[in-house]
Design a protein around this motif. Sequence first.
Motif: not given
Length: 756
Positions: A497, A499, A506, A508, A510, A514, A561, A583, A586-587, A592
Motif C-alpha cells: 500500500y 498513501v 489524498r 490510498l 493497493h 485506487n 480509505a 488497511v 491506515i484508515a 493520512y
Amino acid sequence: MWRNSSIRPELLLFAFTLLLSATLLFTVQPMFGKMILPMFGGSPSVWLTALVLFQLMLLAGYAYVYGSITWLGIRKQAALHLLVLLLPLLVLPVRVLTGWIAISPTRPLASVSWTLIFSIGLPFFALSASAPLLQRWFATTNDPAASDPYFLYAASNLGSLGGLLAYPLLIEPLSRLSTQSHIWTIGYVVLVALIIVCASRVWRVQAVPKQAKPKRDAMGAKATPVSRAIRLRWLALAAVPASLLVSVTSYVTTDFAVPLFWIAPLATYLATFVLVFARRPILSHRLMSILLPFAVVVPLILAAGQVHESLTLLVFPLVALFVAAMVCHGELAASRPEVRHLTEFYLWLSLGGAIGGLFNVLIAPLIFKTTAEYPLGLLLACLIPATAPARQVRRKPIKAARSRRDSREHWLTLGIAVALGLLVLGLAFPAARLRLPSGTLRFVGVVFALPAIIALWFRRNRVRFAAGLSAILLAGAFYSHLDRSIIARARSFYGVYFVANHGEYRVLVHGTTNHGAQSLLPQAKCIPLSYYFPTGPLGHLFRSFQGEQAKSDIAVVGLGAGSTAGYAQPGQRWTFYEIDPTVERIARDPQYFTLLRDCAPQAQVILGDARVSLANEPDGTHDVIILDAFSSDAIPLHLLTREALDLYLRKLSPHGVLAFHITNRYFDLRPVLSRLARDAHLVAYLQSDFDVTPAEARAGKEGSQWVVMARRPEDLGGLLQETQWMASLPNITGTAWTDDYSNVLGALVFTNDLSF
C-alpha cells in the motif's frame, strides 16, 4: 530418444508412474488453493503462501527419500514407502479440514500454513517423494538406461506441467470442486497400485556387482566427488529461480487472484526442468546464457518505473523467469552427480527451492516496504550462473600486477554503475518537468531506456552488467522517494500500500488500484471521492433513500480509505468488514485519513473475511450491503457465488438492497452478476459511469461501474427514476458461479471498454 528403440515395459512403467504422480501433485495445488481462497479473502498472497508451503513439503519428501534410502537401503525403504502411501487415505478425498484450526485475521500466514498442512500435508508428502524415489528405484533395475535415470525427472516435470495447464483450461471450467476431489482420489489409488508394481520390480532385481566408477556418466556429466562447494552451488542455483518464481507470481497476480494466473509462472518454471533434463535438450544452454541479459533488462526497467499499464506487459517477467530458470537449471543439469548421489542432489535442489521461497514470504516483507525481491531476484539470476564451481587447486602467490589490474577493474565497475545511476536521475528530472507521468511507458522510455542500453553494452561481464542495472534501480527508487506526493508506504500479507497526495486530495493505493480518497480541504473532508463520488452510482443510491425510505443500517465489505463513510447520516449504524488490519490502521490514522473519525465516528470495523464475519451477524440486520472488496483488481470469487448471495439475502432486511462495485480493468463481471440475479429471482440494475468531466476528474472523481440488486423494484426507492440506471443485462445463458464451480476465463476481457 532411448538407446534402444524397442519398447521396454519396465521403462514405461516407471515413466508413466512418475508422470501420474507429478500430475496429481500439481493438480492438487491449484485445486486446494481454490478451496481455501474463500477463507482468506481471495488474496493472491494465499497462493504465494501455499506455493512456499508446497516447496517445504517437497523438501520434506526429498529428505525422507534421502534419509530412508541411506539408512535402510533400497529394498527395506520400498516396503516403508508403501506404508507412507497408505496413510493419506485417512484424509481423502481432498477437502479443507479446519475443525481444530483457529483462523485468525491477524495471523493469516500461520492460518494458511496450518490449513494446508492438516488438510493435504499427508498426500502431498507422499507424492513429493516420487520423483527422486522412483528414479533411484529405476537405477537398480536391469534396464539399459538405469545408469542414468535423470531423464525421468523430465518426465516427472512434464506431468507436473500437464496437470497445471489442464486445471484452468479443462478441469476448472468443466467440473465442480467436489467432483475434482473425488477424481483426484481415484487417481491417487491408481498411483498406489502402480508404485506397488514398481516396488515389486525392485525386490525382484538381483544385486548387481559393483563396477569401477566411470569417469563420466552416460550423458557426459563428470563423476566428481560431491564437495561442499558443489553443494553450495546446487543450493544457489536452485534458490535463485525459486525466489524469482514466487516474486514473479506475486507480480503477475497483483490484479489476478485466479488459478490461471497463479499457474502461468509455475508452469513456466516447471517447463525449464523438462527442457534441461531431457536426454536431448531442445534449447542450447549457451543460447539461454546469451539471451539472459536481454530477457532481464526489460522487466527490470518496467519494475524500476513501476509500470502496470497493460496486461500484455506481463509477458516480460514470464520470459525473464523462463530464461533465468533455463540458465540456472541448465547449470544444475550439467553438474548432476552419478547415481549414488542422486537423492542427495535432489535434496539440495529442494532445499534451495525452499530457501528461495521462504525469503520471499517471510524475510522480504520484513525488510522491504515494496516488492523489491522481484528485481533483486532478476539481478541475482544474472550473477549466479557466472559463478564457477570451486576447484581444488594449489594457491599461488598473487602478483602485484594482477592485484593492480583487479583494483582497476573494481573501480571501473563502480564508475560505470555510478555513471548510469546519475544518468537516470539526470533524465528523470527533465521528464518530470515535461509532465511525463511516472509509472507510464513514456516516462520509462525517456528515463530508463538509454541507461539500460548502455548497461547491455557490458553484458559480457556479468558483475559489471548487474552493477549497472543495480545502479539504475537504486536511482529510480531514489527518485520515487523524492516524490513528495507519496507520504507513506506499508506492506502486509495482503499486499503493498501507499498513501499519496494528488492535487487537493489524498489517495490510498493497493497494488495498482485506487482504494479510496479524501479531500485535503477541511470543508470537503466528508465528500466521498474516486469511485464513490456524489454524482456517481453510489451517490445516486444514497440520494434515492430519503424520508420514509431512509436506510438505518449500512454494511460495507471492504474498508479502503473509508470513502463510503462520507455518506453516513446521524442515527445510522455503519459496519465495515475488512480482512487486512493494515488497511484499518491506515484508515484510522489521522495523519493520512479522517473519514472514519469525522464522518462516521460510531462506525465499527470487523476484521476477517466478510463471509465468515457476516455469517455471525443476526439475520435481517442490514438495510444496505455494499460489496467493495477488491485485492487490487483481482476478482473476489468467493463473494460472487450463489452461496455468498444467499448469505447476503439472509442478512438483509426485507426491503434491503445489495450494491456491487464491479469496476475492473481485466474482467467483465456483468454477466456473472446477471446470472446470479436471475438464479435468485432478484431485480438488478446497472450503471456504467465512465464519462467523467475534466472538472469532476480534478475534484477527485474516477469512473466506475456498479450493479444494485433487490427483491422487488420498489425496494430500490427513487433510484429507478435516475435515467443512468438500466436493467442489469440482457438474458444471459450459463450457470451461476457457486463455491464449487466458477469459470474465470469466461469473464476475462482484453479491453478496457466495459461500458454499453
